[in-house]
Design an enzyme around this catalytic site. Sequence first.
Site, mmCIF file in Angstrom:
data_model
loop_
_atom_site.group_PDB
_atom_site.id
_atom_site.type_symbol
_atom_site.label_atom_id
_atom_site.label_comp_id
_atom_site.label_asym_id
_atom_site.label_seq_id
_atom_site.Cartn_x
_atom_site.Cartn_y
_atom_site.Cartn_z
ATOM 1 N N CYS A 15 14.272 -79.478 43.953
ATOM 2 C CA CYS A 15 14.440 -78.964 42.597
ATOM 3 C C CYS A 15 13.861 -80.025 41.663
ATOM 4 O O CYS A 15 14.373 -81.145 41.593
ATOM 5 C CB CYS A 15 15.930 -78.738 42.358
ATOM 6 S SG CYS A 15 16.307 -78.113 40.736
ATOM 7 N N GLU B 160 23.873 -75.260 66.797
ATOM 8 C CA GLU B 160 24.299 -73.973 66.234
ATOM 9 C C GLU B 160 23.266 -72.870 66.412
ATOM 10 O O GLU B 160 23.548 -71.719 66.130
ATOM 11 C CB GLU B 160 24.588 -74.116 64.730
ATOM 12 C CG GLU B 160 25.917 -74.770 64.465
ATOM 13 C CD GLU B 160 26.195 -74.932 62.978
ATOM 14 O OE1 GLU B 160 27.232 -75.519 62.663
ATOM 15 O OE2 GLU B 160 25.376 -74.490 62.155
ATOM 16 N N CYS C 38 15.847 -80.735 27.521
ATOM 17 C CA CYS C 38 15.409 -79.347 27.391
ATOM 18 C C CYS C 38 15.685 -78.889 25.972
ATOM 19 O O CYS C 38 16.694 -79.271 25.380
ATOM 20 C CB CYS C 38 16.153 -78.453 28.384
ATOM 21 S SG CYS C 38 15.556 -76.741 28.395
ATOM 22 N N CYS D 133 24.547 -74.964 29.908
ATOM 23 C CA CYS D 133 23.735 -75.868 30.729
ATOM 24 C C CYS D 133 23.797 -77.288 30.184
ATOM 25 O O CYS D 133 23.560 -77.522 28.997
ATOM 26 C CB CYS D 133 22.289 -75.371 30.741
ATOM 27 S SG CYS D 133 21.160 -76.460 31.614
#
Length: 408
Positions: free
Chosen positions: A156, A136, A163, A170
């Site tokens: 990540c 590509e 948390c 979340c």
Amino acid sequence: MSDPTRPDAAPEPAGDPIRQLKLTLAAPKRGKPPRHWADLPAGDRTAAVTEAGLPGYRAKQISQHYFEGLSVDPDGWTDLPAAVRHSVREAFFPPLLTRIRQRETDGGATAKTLWKLHDGTLVESVLMRYGLRRGEAASADDPDGARAVGVRSTLCVSSQAGCGMACPFCATGQGGLDRNMSTGEIVEQVRAAAATLAEGSLPGGPGRLNNIVFMGMGEPLANYKAVVAAVRAITSPAPDGLGISARGVTVSTVGLVPRIEQLAGEGIPVTLALSLHAPDDELRDELVPINERWKVDEVLDAAWGYAERTKRRVSIEYILIKDINDQAFRADLLAKALKKRGVWGWVHVNLIPLNPTPGSKWTASRREDEREFVRRLEAHGVPVTVRDTRGREIDGACGQLAASERES
Ligand code: SAH
């Protein structure tokens, strides 16, 4: 009153507004993970090696194997005598992370790993390989695009198990805060991903890790000391550290103002991402409960101060939630709030279509509302992008990490 931004601070007294919101800034005390090579600041390693009864010069060899060779198995370090390998393992290489499960999507280019920590705590990290597929990227000097495969890799990472910030959209926030992660546990996620890439076990062949985003589980600035030490280990040039450019490291925060100011003074030019999600206090109080403590104006001032001091462009994260925060007037308000603080160049807005989480009544914005939000920001001259979210199919996208051993 104790300073609630200190992870080791005493628990908040009953009746404190933060308490009522079920915000947890101080992590519960748990048994500390065993000490690991990655926990040691570069300047302390020689002394630690000497304390373990080995000559100081072994420190450099160990760092070379760990930070350059990406190995945690001293048995393979044949430049060390067998007895030394044994002592080194005993003293510095306890297994911190055990891979429990790996789930993949995007043809293997996105991989979420579930890790078990020494005390059975579970955390997740997500590795994403970006780049053009073979063929590509034809260019004059690379006609079949072969070299463009896997041009960028992002990990990540999690900085806390669970948390305490209680953001209602979340998944990580729903389970509360389990405990802080140690520097070694954070760095080990990075080392393991770098090793996976170096081995070539992801599609695209062998590669390097370029980007680290503290956007996994946890609020990195609520675990400040461990996170900053991890950032140093990640960004120090080899063999003192993993040698990943600080420009490739992003620390994302709900907006712990004193910690943002402190980070600006560390002299590590990492990118700061601020999870704003609403330009007005009324809505932000609901979406990001820490806003009860530090208001929109205060976090934006802190973000602006960070940009000014570090000369790094701050990223404003803004989830788009259907009919909640995606109205055109909020785009205008956001642009105005950013513009007020300075000429363009200090900030960039990153819009994130909401990812679904269990039990949440909210969904992502309609396409036309998303487009209008972008158009408004652009009309004000605000640099804006919409995040190409990865990993939704494996619950590995932003806000979906909940770390459970259940097969889902
Ligand atoms: N605690 C830090 C870092 C972790 S979250 C922070 O809040 O910044 C990383 C990003 O994902 C944040 O901007 C967060 O608000 C966003 N996020 C959380 N839940 C999400 C969801 N359901 N969909 C999309 N993004 C989400």
